[in-house]
Design a protein around this motif. Structure first.
Motif, PDB file in Angstrom:
ATOM      1  N   GLN A  36       0.846  -1.196   0.000  1.00  0.00           N
ATOM      2  CA  GLN A  36       0.000   0.000   0.000  1.00  0.00           C
ATOM      3  C   GLN A  36       0.889   1.257   0.000  1.00  0.00           C
ATOM      4  OE1 GLN A  36      -0.827  -2.770   1.640  1.00  0.00           O
ATOM      5  NE2 GLN A  36      -3.010  -2.955   1.965  1.00  0.00           N
ATOM      6  N   ILE A  37       1.993   1.200   0.762  1.00  0.00           N
ATOM      7  CA  ILE A  37       2.903   2.355   0.823  1.00  0.00           C
ATOM      8  C   ILE A  37       3.538   2.591  -0.558  1.00  0.00           C
ATOM      9  CG2 ILE A  37       4.989   3.295   1.911  1.00  0.00           C
ATOM     10  CD1 ILE A  37       4.375   1.393   4.316  1.00  0.00           C
ATOM     11  N   TYR A  38       3.986   1.490  -1.169  1.00  0.00           N
ATOM     12  CA  TYR A  38       4.616   1.550  -2.492  1.00  0.00           C
ATOM     13  C   TYR A  38       3.618   2.071  -3.537  1.00  0.00           C
ATOM     14  CZ  TYR A  38       6.655  -0.225  -6.849  1.00  0.00           C
ATOM     15  OH  TYR A  38       7.127  -0.340  -8.125  1.00  0.00           O
ATOM     16  N   PHE A  39       2.382   1.610  -3.441  1.00  0.00           N
ATOM     17  CA  PHE A  39       1.315   2.048  -4.355  1.00  0.00           C
ATOM     18  C   PHE A  39       1.118   3.565  -4.254  1.00  0.00           C
ATOM     19  CE2 PHE A  39      -3.365   2.803  -4.772  1.00  0.00           C
ATOM     20  CZ  PHE A  39      -3.515   2.476  -6.114  1.00  0.00           C
ATOM     21  N   ASP A 248      -7.539   1.216   5.870  1.00  0.00           N
ATOM     22  CA  ASP A 248      -8.161  -0.085   6.157  1.00  0.00           C
ATOM     23  C   ASP A 248      -9.489  -0.255   5.412  1.00  0.00           C
ATOM     24  OD1 ASP A 248      -8.563  -2.533   7.815  1.00  0.00           O
ATOM     25  OD2 ASP A 248     -10.168  -1.349   8.703  1.00  0.00           O
ATOM     26  N   TRP A 249     -10.293   0.799   5.386  1.00  0.00           N
ATOM     27  CA  TRP A 249     -11.623   0.665   4.781  1.00  0.00           C
ATOM     28  C   TRP A 249     -11.516   0.535   3.268  1.00  0.00           C
ATOM     29  CZ3 TRP A 249     -14.102   5.134   8.133  1.00  0.00           C
ATOM     30  CH2 TRP A 249     -14.015   4.758   9.479  1.00  0.00           C
ATOM     31  N   ALA A 250     -10.511   1.230   2.683  1.00  0.00           N
ATOM     32  CA  ALA A 250     -10.253   1.071   1.251  1.00  0.00           C
ATOM     33  C   ALA A 250      -9.871  -0.380   0.969  1.00  0.00           C
ATOM     34  CB  ALA A 250      -9.140   2.012   0.817  1.00  0.00           C
ATOM     35  N   GLY A 251      -9.089  -0.972   1.901  1.00  0.00           N
ATOM     36  CA  GLY A 251      -8.689  -2.377   1.762  1.00  0.00           C
ATOM     37  C   GLY A 251      -9.878  -3.309   1.849  1.00  0.00           C
ATOM     38  N   THR A 293      -4.502  -4.936   5.244  1.00  0.00           N
ATOM     39  CA  THR A 293      -5.873  -5.271   4.860  1.00  0.00           C
ATOM     40  C   THR A 293      -5.956  -5.490   3.349  1.00  0.00           C
ATOM     41  OG1 THR A 293      -6.698  -3.865   6.640  1.00  0.00           O
ATOM     42  CG2 THR A 293      -8.294  -4.551   4.992  1.00  0.00           C
ATOM     43  N   GLY A 294      -6.534  -6.607   2.953  1.00  0.00           N
ATOM     44  CA  GLY A 294      -6.848  -6.833   1.542  1.00  0.00           C
ATOM     45  C   GLY A 294      -5.909  -7.770   0.802  1.00  0.00           C
ATOM     46  N   LEU A 335     -11.079  -9.711   1.391  1.00  0.00           N
ATOM     47  CA  LEU A 335     -11.791  -8.505   1.841  1.00  0.00           C
ATOM     48  C   LEU A 335     -11.463  -8.226   3.312  1.00  0.00           C
ATOM     49  CD1 LEU A 335     -15.244  -9.259   0.190  1.00  0.00           C
ATOM     50  CD2 LEU A 335     -13.720  -7.390  -0.449  1.00  0.00           C
ATOM     51  N   GLY A 336     -10.638  -9.101   3.898  1.00  0.00           N
ATOM     52  CA  GLY A 336     -10.343  -8.964   5.336  1.00  0.00           C
ATOM     53  C   GLY A 336      -8.901  -8.569   5.615  1.00  0.00           C
ATOM     54  N   HIS A 337      -8.482  -8.799   6.872  1.00  0.00           N
ATOM     55  CA  HIS A 337      -7.112  -8.499   7.297  1.00  0.00           C
ATOM     56  C   HIS A 337      -6.209  -9.687   6.989  1.00  0.00           C
ATOM     57  CE1 HIS A 337      -8.902  -5.745  10.680  1.00  0.00           C
ATOM     58  NE2 HIS A 337      -9.163  -5.316   9.467  1.00  0.00           N
ATOM     59  N   THR A 338      -4.911  -9.431   6.899  1.00  0.00           N
ATOM     60  CA  THR A 338      -3.954 -10.534   6.717  1.00  0.00           C
ATOM     61  C   THR A 338      -2.890 -10.489   7.818  1.00  0.00           C
ATOM     62  OG1 THR A 338      -2.348  -9.297   5.402  1.00  0.00           O
ATOM     63  CG2 THR A 338      -4.206 -10.299   4.205  1.00  0.00           C
TER      64      THR A 338
END
Ligand SMILES: [Zn+2]
Length: 422
Positions: A36-39, A248-251, A293-294, A335-338
């Protein structure tokens, strides 16, 4: 020579001294994995610049698993970070059976004469900010969490949640204690004193990519800048937690446009504080996440749209970010956490210890050292409650074994009896 060059590149490394009390600024990107940071970096800077989150002198990845060794939620993760104690999902700064309130880093800071602050884009009674200034068996008990907040003496609270389901019923308690209560961006700009309670939405703030330039709701970086100004003006050391709540919600939505705007805004807030910290060697700045997340990954990209420029208007920047986010091919696995390991990065006093960190609980220890020189959580050890849970599993296993063998013996007898009858 090599080392010398390193010091020149990282002035913070050469001037930061491990001493306390130091101000501590903790950034938590909710649901922010490394990809997500890289994105966010690709969307905002392309190949021109690096994300500030990836440019701290010290960084590592840490495990996020909860007390049971399973995937964490934001409540258990925030509790591990804020108290140094692993707990079960859903708990807000309480131990596994919710019988023990766990002392948070914000409370330790207050005991040491610190001014304190919480900034988030969710309603403030949400799990992450809650785990710093409230104690409850469940993250869903918003009214009890709001009541705890009203007695927590936090100097600066900025985010969402003036609705009655959240902090609404307790606003008069804050005002009675001398809080200045503000509800919009203009009021935030002009506020000069603490304590201040700024609630800018009934629940959580709307997603950034849906907001207009003249919105009455401040952005995460605007709230962060103001919080730092206000806390700095107290002339006390301060502790501030800033959450990028909606990454998190975007994930959870597997929505890359939502994600781009959230991660970029969070990065802007980090960038601002990191630049300030380069002039304030006694500030400890940490950036981490509570979990990923995601199951998100960047697959490929081909940009037709240029990067947002400083000279672009708010609307132009917003449009470019949305377009560039769509020009990246991404993949989501859930759609959840990892359980993916997440970043812990930082600068300033004691942050060289980031290199030895393995779990969220170590983030607590690094912060606590900068506040009062201690390492351990106030309550007994990292694994408070682990033994009872272990015993609970053993009891569960032995009951299953007893019931299993009893059923086997009964079945055996029934079959035997039937055979006799035939
Ligand atoms: Zn989540």
């Amino acid at each position: 020579m090599f080392l010398f060059a390193g010091f020149l590149l990282n002035p913070a490394v050469i001037i930061a001294e491990d001493s306390y009390p130091s101000s501590v600024i903790l950034f938590i990107g909710d649901g922010m994995g490394l990809e997500q940071i890289y994105f966010g970096q690709l969307v905002e800077y392309g190949l021109v610049d690096t994300s500030s989150i990836l440019s701290f002198p010290y960084n590592t990845t840490v495990s996020t698993i909860n007390l049971e060794g399973t995937t964490t939620d934001s409540a258990a993760a925030a509790t591990a970070i804020s108290t140094g104690v692993k707990t079960l999902n859903g708990r807000i700064a309480t131990n596994w059976n919710a019988e023990m309130d766990l002392t948070t880093i914000l409370e330790i800071a207050q005991q040491n004469g610190y001014a304190t602050g919480l900034v988030a884009t969710c309603h403030l009674t949400h799990a992450t900010p809650a785990a710093f200034a409230a104690h409850d068996s469940s993250r869903g008990h918003y009214q009890a969490i709001a009541e705890d907040f009203s007695q927590a003496n936090v100097s600066v609270m900025l985010g969402g949640g003036y609705g009655e389901s959240y902090i609404g019923n307790y606003i008069s308690d804050f005002v009675d204690q001398g809080y200045e209560y503000i509800m919009n961006r203009t009021a935030l700009e002009s506020v000069t004193n603490t304590p201040v309670l700024g609630l800018f939405a009934s629940g959580s703030q709307p997603p950034l990519h849906t907001m207009l330039e003249n919105s009455t709701i401040p952005t995460l970086s605007e709230m962060t800048i103001k919080a730092i100004d206000l806390l700095n003006a107290t002339n006390q050391p301060f502790f501030l937690m800033v959450e990028g709540s909606q990454i998190d919600w975007a994930g959870h939505d597997n929505d890359q446009i939502y994600l781009a705007h959230q991660i970029i805004e969070f990065e802007k807030a980090v960038r601002y504080v990191k630049t300030l910290a380069e002039q304030n060697s006694d500030w400890q700045v940490l950036v981490t996440a509570d979990h990923e997340t995601g199951g998100f990954s960047v697959e490929d990209y081909s940009f037709q749209t240029g990067i947002p420029l400083e000279t672009d208007s708010f609307t132009e920047k917003q449009a470019k970010r949305t377009a560039r986010a769509q020009e990246i091919e991404v993949d989501w696995s859930t759609l959840g956490h990892t359980n993916t390991r997440i970043i812990l990065a930082g600068m300033g006093p004691y942050t060289e210890q980031i290199q030895n960190a393995v779990h969220h609980v170590d983030t607590f220890s690094i912060m606590r050292q900068a506040i009062d020189g201690e390492i351990e959580p106030v309550e007994s050890g990292y694994y408070t409650g682990f033994l009872p849970i272990y015993v609970r599993y053993l009891i569960g296993l032995s009951s299953a074994a007893i019931i299993g063998s009893a059923s086997y013996l009964i079945m055996k007898r029934i079959i035997k009896n039937r055979k006799r009858k035939t």
